[in-house]
Design a protein around this motif. Structure first.
Motif, PDB file in Angstrom:
ATOM      1  N   VAL A 171       0.752  -1.264  -0.011  1.00  0.00           N
ATOM      2  CA  VAL A 171       0.144   0.066  -0.180  1.00  0.00           C
ATOM      3  C   VAL A 171       0.748   1.030   0.153  1.00  0.00           C
ATOM      4  O   VAL A 171       1.933   1.283   0.384  1.00  0.00           O
ATOM      5  N   ALA A 172       0.308   2.187  -0.439  1.00  0.00           N
ATOM      6  CA  ALA A 172       0.950   3.695  -0.596  1.00  0.00           C
ATOM      7  C   ALA A 172       1.295   4.327   0.580  1.00  0.00           C
ATOM      8  O   ALA A 172       2.125   5.141   0.961  1.00  0.00           O
ATOM      9  N   ASP A 173       0.142   4.265   1.418  1.00  0.00           N
ATOM     10  CA  ASP A 173       0.108   5.146   2.826  1.00  0.00           C
ATOM     11  C   ASP A 173      -0.738   4.169   3.874  1.00  0.00           C
ATOM     12  O   ASP A 173      -1.509   3.308   3.358  1.00  0.00           O
ATOM     13  N   PRO A 174      -0.649   4.800   5.177  1.00  0.00           N
ATOM     14  CA  PRO A 174      -1.514   4.137   5.879  1.00  0.00           C
ATOM     15  C   PRO A 174      -3.109   4.338   5.814  1.00  0.00           C
ATOM     16  O   PRO A 174      -3.877   3.490   6.404  1.00  0.00           O
ATOM     17  N   GLU A 175      -3.590   5.134   5.114  1.00  0.00           N
ATOM     18  CA  GLU A 175      -5.064   5.343   4.914  1.00  0.00           C
ATOM     19  C   GLU A 175      -5.272   4.326   3.810  1.00  0.00           C
ATOM     20  O   GLU A 175      -6.692   4.130   3.449  1.00  0.00           O
ATOM     21  N   ARG A 176      -4.590   3.535   3.340  1.00  0.00           N
ATOM     22  CA  ARG A 176      -4.813   2.574   2.245  1.00  0.00           C
ATOM     23  C   ARG A 176      -5.038   1.248   2.840  1.00  0.00           C
ATOM     24  O   ARG A 176      -4.931   0.371   1.886  1.00  0.00           O
ATOM     25  N   LEU A 177      -4.705   0.848   4.115  1.00  0.00           N
ATOM     26  CA  LEU A 177      -4.695  -0.449   4.542  1.00  0.00           C
ATOM     27  C   LEU A 177      -5.521  -0.334   5.833  1.00  0.00           C
ATOM     28  O   LEU A 177      -5.519   0.107   6.912  1.00  0.00           O
ATOM     29  N   LEU A 178      -6.954  -0.984   5.746  1.00  0.00           N
ATOM     30  CA  LEU A 178      -7.811  -0.796   6.813  1.00  0.00           C
ATOM     31  C   LEU A 178      -8.165  -2.011   7.554  1.00  0.00           C
ATOM     32  O   LEU A 178      -8.502  -2.997   6.849  1.00  0.00           O
ATOM     33  N   LEU A 179      -8.035  -2.099   8.682  1.00  0.00           N
ATOM     34  CA  LEU A 179      -8.327  -3.166   9.508  1.00  0.00           C
ATOM     35  C   LEU A 179      -9.289  -3.061  10.461  1.00  0.00           C
ATOM     36  O   LEU A 179      -8.800  -3.194  11.807  1.00  0.00           O
ATOM     37  N   VAL A 180     -10.480  -2.966  10.196  1.00  0.00           N
ATOM     38  CA  VAL A 180     -11.560  -2.514  11.367  1.00  0.00           C
ATOM     39  C   VAL A 180     -12.036  -3.910  11.846  1.00  0.00           C
ATOM     40  O   VAL A 180     -12.399  -4.566  11.297  1.00  0.00           O
ATOM     41  N   GLY A 181     -11.885  -3.892  13.346  1.00  0.00           N
ATOM     42  CA  GLY A 181     -12.243  -5.070  13.847  1.00  0.00           C
ATOM     43  C   GLY A 181     -11.120  -5.789  14.731  1.00  0.00           C
ATOM     44  O   GLY A 181     -11.118  -6.421  15.635  1.00  0.00           O
ATOM     45  N   THR A 182      -9.844  -5.355  14.469  1.00  0.00           N
ATOM     46  CA  THR A 182      -8.652  -6.053  15.054  1.00  0.00           C
ATOM     47  C   THR A 182      -8.489  -5.485  16.280  1.00  0.00           C
ATOM     48  O   THR A 182      -7.857  -6.327  17.242  1.00  0.00           O
ATOM     49  N   ALA A 183      -8.728  -4.362  16.587  1.00  0.00           N
ATOM     50  CA  ALA A 183      -8.618  -4.115  17.986  1.00  0.00           C
ATOM     51  C   ALA A 183      -9.121  -4.613  18.885  1.00  0.00           C
ATOM     52  O   ALA A 183      -8.947  -4.879  20.166  1.00  0.00           O
ATOM     53  N   PHE A 184     -10.611  -4.727  18.676  1.00  0.00           N
ATOM     54  CA  PHE A 184     -11.443  -5.634  19.382  1.00  0.00           C
ATOM     55  C   PHE A 184     -11.561  -7.219  19.329  1.00  0.00           C
ATOM     56  O   PHE A 184     -12.202  -7.650  19.966  1.00  0.00           O
ATOM     57  N   GLN A 185     -10.813  -7.606  18.227  1.00  0.00           N
ATOM     58  CA  GLN A 185     -10.712  -9.095  17.961  1.00  0.00           C
ATOM     59  C   GLN A 185     -12.111  -9.561  17.359  1.00  0.00           C
ATOM     60  O   GLN A 185     -12.302 -10.786  17.740  1.00  0.00           O
ATOM     61  N   THR A 186     -12.630  -8.989  16.429  1.00  0.00           N
ATOM     62  CA  THR A 186     -14.167  -9.171  15.987  1.00  0.00           C
ATOM     63  C   THR A 186     -13.840  -9.567  14.461  1.00  0.00           C
ATOM     64  O   THR A 186     -12.869  -9.340  13.834  1.00  0.00           O
ATOM     65  N   ILE A 187     -14.727 -10.476  13.994  1.00  0.00           N
ATOM     66  CA  ILE A 187     -14.959 -10.504  12.469  1.00  0.00           C
ATOM     67  C   ILE A 187     -16.427 -10.434  12.114  1.00  0.00           C
ATOM     68  O   ILE A 187     -17.107  -9.871  13.109  1.00  0.00           O
ATOM     69  N   GLY A 188     -16.449 -10.395  10.749  1.00  0.00           N
ATOM     70  CA  GLY A 188     -17.959  -9.864  10.268  1.00  0.00           C
ATOM     71  C   GLY A 188     -18.078  -8.270  10.135  1.00  0.00           C
ATOM     72  O   GLY A 188     -19.117  -8.041   9.596  1.00  0.00           O
ATOM     73  N   LEU A 189     -16.850  -7.545  10.238  1.00  0.00           N
ATOM     74  CA  LEU A 189     -17.218  -6.096   9.651  1.00  0.00           C
ATOM     75  C   LEU A 189     -16.616  -5.772   8.543  1.00  0.00           C
ATOM     76  O   LEU A 189     -16.396  -4.605   8.199  1.00  0.00           O
ATOM     77  N   GLY A 190     -16.164  -6.806   7.612  1.00  0.00           N
ATOM     78  CA  GLY A 190     -15.448  -6.430   6.346  1.00  0.00           C
ATOM     79  C   GLY A 190     -16.380  -5.827   5.144  1.00  0.00           C
ATOM     80  O   GLY A 190     -15.994  -4.875   4.663  1.00  0.00           O
ATOM     81  N   PHE A 191     -17.518  -6.281   5.156  1.00  0.00           N
ATOM     82  CA  PHE A 191     -18.264  -5.676   4.077  1.00  0.00           C
ATOM     83  C   PHE A 191     -18.632  -4.252   4.402  1.00  0.00           C
ATOM     84  O   PHE A 191     -18.579  -3.505   3.403  1.00  0.00           O
ATOM     85  N   PRO A 192     -19.202  -3.652   5.612  1.00  0.00           N
ATOM     86  CA  PRO A 192     -19.462  -2.579   5.832  1.00  0.00           C
ATOM     87  C   PRO A 192     -18.073  -1.451   5.746  1.00  0.00           C
ATOM     88  O   PRO A 192     -18.066  -0.474   5.770  1.00  0.00           O
ATOM     89  N   SER A 193     -17.009  -2.101   6.031  1.00  0.00           N
ATOM     90  CA  SER A 193     -15.609  -1.369   6.135  1.00  0.00           C
ATOM     91  C   SER A 193     -15.493  -0.901   4.553  1.00  0.00           C
ATOM     92  O   SER A 193     -14.758   0.019   4.354  1.00  0.00           O
ATOM     93  N   ALA A 194     -15.679  -1.984   3.718  1.00  0.00           N
ATOM     94  CA  ALA A 194     -15.509  -1.571   2.144  1.00  0.00           C
ATOM     95  C   ALA A 194     -16.613  -0.593   1.835  1.00  0.00           C
ATOM     96  O   ALA A 194     -15.901   0.468   1.034  1.00  0.00           O
ATOM     97  N   VAL A 195     -17.646  -0.424   2.484  1.00  0.00           N
ATOM     98  CA  VAL A 195     -18.680   0.715   2.019  1.00  0.00           C
ATOM     99  C   VAL A 195     -18.158   1.839   2.411  1.00  0.00           C
ATOM    100  O   VAL A 195     -17.796   2.802   1.799  1.00  0.00           O
ATOM    101  N   GLY A 196     -17.355   1.971   3.798  1.00  0.00           N
ATOM    102  CA  GLY A 196     -16.768   3.266   4.201  1.00  0.00           C
ATOM    103  C   GLY A 196     -15.734   3.563   3.311  1.00  0.00           C
ATOM    104  O   GLY A 196     -15.452   4.929   3.066  1.00  0.00           O
ATOM    105  N   ALA A 197     -14.982   2.744   3.089  1.00  0.00           N
ATOM    106  CA  ALA A 197     -13.698   2.928   2.164  1.00  0.00           C
ATOM    107  C   ALA A 197     -14.067   3.510   0.755  1.00  0.00           C
ATOM    108  O   ALA A 197     -13.402   4.166   0.280  1.00  0.00           O
ATOM    109  N   GLY A 198     -15.061   2.793   0.199  1.00  0.00           N
ATOM    110  CA  GLY A 198     -15.336   3.262  -1.029  1.00  0.00           C
ATOM    111  C   GLY A 198     -16.011   4.685  -1.098  1.00  0.00           C
ATOM    112  O   GLY A 198     -15.962   5.420  -2.132  1.00  0.00           O
TER     113      GLY A 198
END
Length: 571
Positions: A413-440
């Motif tokens: 990736v070119a910069d930190p705003e281009r690698l998003l791991l929403v969920g890792t801080a709380f160790q959850t799964i299932g937030l991938g699709f909405p994270s893509a929405v926000g990034a898009g």
């Protein structure tokens, strides 16, 4: 996506006269989009937002997605995140991503309905207590202070870098505000200034100059503070090697001094170099268990100096904590270190240790086999191929799970705003699709690449629809091992019953086509031609690659997790 522009009559009807309109008027001074799912509790607020027209509304299909999408939008853009749900079950559905935002220190305002001012109804709960439990403060709007409540929510979110719940009692949402609520809005919120200890910084600079093998490790906090340039200058002046946390990826140039990600995502060559550092300057990184390889990342005698705005060190391994803004501290250290002679000193020490030129260390990964022994794809060879195939102008979004060991380590990736791991801080799964929405929404010009496992995808499948509706150009890499891989690799190997960890094979490509996307099942590297052809066509839309990967190939970080668990069980 946003509705059509409101008419002049609509705008006049929603002048700042109601509680909901006053709140919308304040929030639109700080944000341009709100991620929403409408219900009874927030209907009047969303009506005001749409009619005023200053904030776009992006709708999602599950309440958890409102917060997760807003969180990802902030991480991809830096803008204040705004989400909204109804009260009761709509609100409780959003708690998991709210906890993630609190731990990850994401400035976010969640606008929710709340119990009436007369008291709770049979279906109301103590929403403030729930928010407090996950680390988010609550501010309740009143007719006399609607705009003021919204202003305090924004200030708290931005200054303290945390999510804030802004609650609107159900019975006042549509009522006119009282006169006191129409006071002029305050000026834009400024970040607090944290003074730095000049004497302490002089001592840190001396330690760095005397180090034979200095290492500068930067995290997402350094990026948010705008410290990238002075940290690069500091590393060059010292002849230091550089590394980052996974969320700091891209903060340093990929040159002869850069080692890539520190911790469990490090390559073997990079990890070996990091372990040789004698002084480590950590800026804006939490030094969590993954960044430190469960305590094994640094040499026992290495001196660790941590720079952060928090009051104290975040890891007992830290020898000295410097409290201050990352940019201010970095600028001061550059001035103290200077540029004459230091470069040769640091480079010489690293050269003597065998790490004079570490070009490409972060991409020095096991290429894997085309097909694993069980006849399914080897994820290592798959992600090597994806690095070549995917467009350079991309934002990588990853859900949580075992597969998280592949995307950050193989996809650049070119910069930190281009690698998003929403969920890792709380160790959850299932937030991938909405994270893509926000990034898009934040990066419509880029290709959004979502990497998700089959377990997390099934958990949030409703918002595949949201991805298809809102992402202009996206690729979903579905890492499909027909299992909850993290559990398989941590517990099945220790004798825990495997049956609950397995998932019957799902044809996600067919599901994606049902939602209006393109899709193909990828059972061999040759099957990636379907993705390549779609990308070459230049078509807008979303393509889902259902990649049937092996459960037999274990990510290196997961092996470290398993070993750490074994050590802990032995006491």
């Amino acid at each position: 996506m946003p509705d059509t522009a409101p008419s002049t009559a609509d705008r006049a009807a929603t002048a700042v006269t109601t509680v909901s309109a006053a709140i919308a008027a304040e929030l639109e001074r700080h944000a341009s989009v709100v991620f929403a799912l409408m219900g009874n509790g927030n209907a009047w607020f969303l009506d005001a937002v749409v009619r005023r027209g200053a904030m776009a509304v992006t709708t999602v299909r599950h309440e958890a997605a409102t917060v997760a999408a807003a969180d990802a939008h902030h991480r991809a853009s830096g803008a204040l995140a705004i989400a909204t749900t109804t009260y009761g079950p709509g609100y409780t559905n959003a708690i998991t991503p709210l906890a993630e935002a609190a731990i990850a220190r994401v400035p976010l305002v969640l606008v929710v309905g709340d119990q009436p001012t007369a008291g709770p109804r049979p279906w109301d709960i103590d929403q403030r207590a729930v928010a407090t439990a996950v680390g988010a403060p609550t501010i309740v709007a009143t007719r006399a202070d609607a705009a003021g409540a919204a202003r305090r929510a924004v200030e708290t979110a931005l200054v303290e870098r945390c999510p804030v719940v802004l609650a609107i009692p159900y019975d006042i949402a549509h009522l006119e505000v009282e006169e006191a609520a129409l006071e002029p809005a305050a000026d834009a919120v400024a970040e607090p200034f944290l003074s730095i200890d000049a004497e302490q910084l002089a001592g840190v600079a001396e330690q760095l100059l005397e180090a034979r093998r200095p290492l500068v490790l930067a995290g997402r906090g350094a990026h948010l503070a705008g410290a990238a340039e002075p940290l690069r200058a500091l590393a060059a002046a010292l002849g230091a090697r550089t590394a980052s946390s996974v969320l700091g990826s891209g903060i340093f140039a990929d040159d002869h001094r850069h080692l890539g990600i520190s911790g469990g995502f490090a390559s073997e060559r990079a990890a070996a170099a990091i372990e040789r550092a004698d002084v480590v300057l950590v800026v804006g990184a939490s030094l969590n268990q993954f960044q430190t390889r469960f305590g094994d990342a640094f040499a026992p005698d290495a001196r660790i100096v941590q720079v952060d705005v928090l009051e104290g060190a975040t890891n007992p391994r830290v020898d000295e904590h410097v409290r201050g803004d990352a940019r201010l501290v970095a600028d001061a250290l550059v001035a103290l270190v200077g540029t004459e002679g230091a470069d040769a000193h640091g480079d010489a020490g690293w050269t003597e240790a065998g790490f004079g030129d570490v070009t490409g260390a972060q991409r020095d990964r096991e290429p894997g086999d085309a097909i694993a022994s069980d006849g399914r794809l080897d994820p290592r060879s798959l992600f090597h191929a994806l690095e070549r195939i995917l467009p350079e102008d991309r934002v990588i979004v990853s859900d949580g799970g075992h597969f998280i060991g592949w995307a950050p380590t193989h996809l650049s990736v070119a910069d930190p705003e281009r690698l998003l791991l929403v969920g890792t801080a709380f160790q959850t799964i299932g937030l991938g699709f909405p994270s893509a929405v926000g990034a898009g929404v934040a990066r419509p010009e880029s290709t959004i690449v979502l990497v998700s496992g089959d377990g997390g995808a099934l958990m949030g499948i409703a918002d595949l629809d949201s991805v298809v509706r809102s992402v202009r150009h996206g690729v979903i890499v579905l890492v499909n091992d027909a299992a909850y891989g993290a559990e398989i690799h941590q517990y099945a190997v220790r004798g825990v019953a495997e049956e609950p960890m397995l998932i019957e094979q799902v044809d996600f490509a067919a599901v994606a086509r049902g939602f209006g996307a393109e899709g193909a099942v990828i059972e061999s590297l040759d099957d990636l031609r379907h993705l390549e052809a779609w990308l070459a066509s230049g078509a807008d839309g979303v393509f889902l690659a259902d990649c049937r990967v092996s459960r037999e190939v274990v990510a290196p970080y997961m092996l470290e997790v398993v070993e750490a668990a074994k050590r802990a069980s032995r006491g």
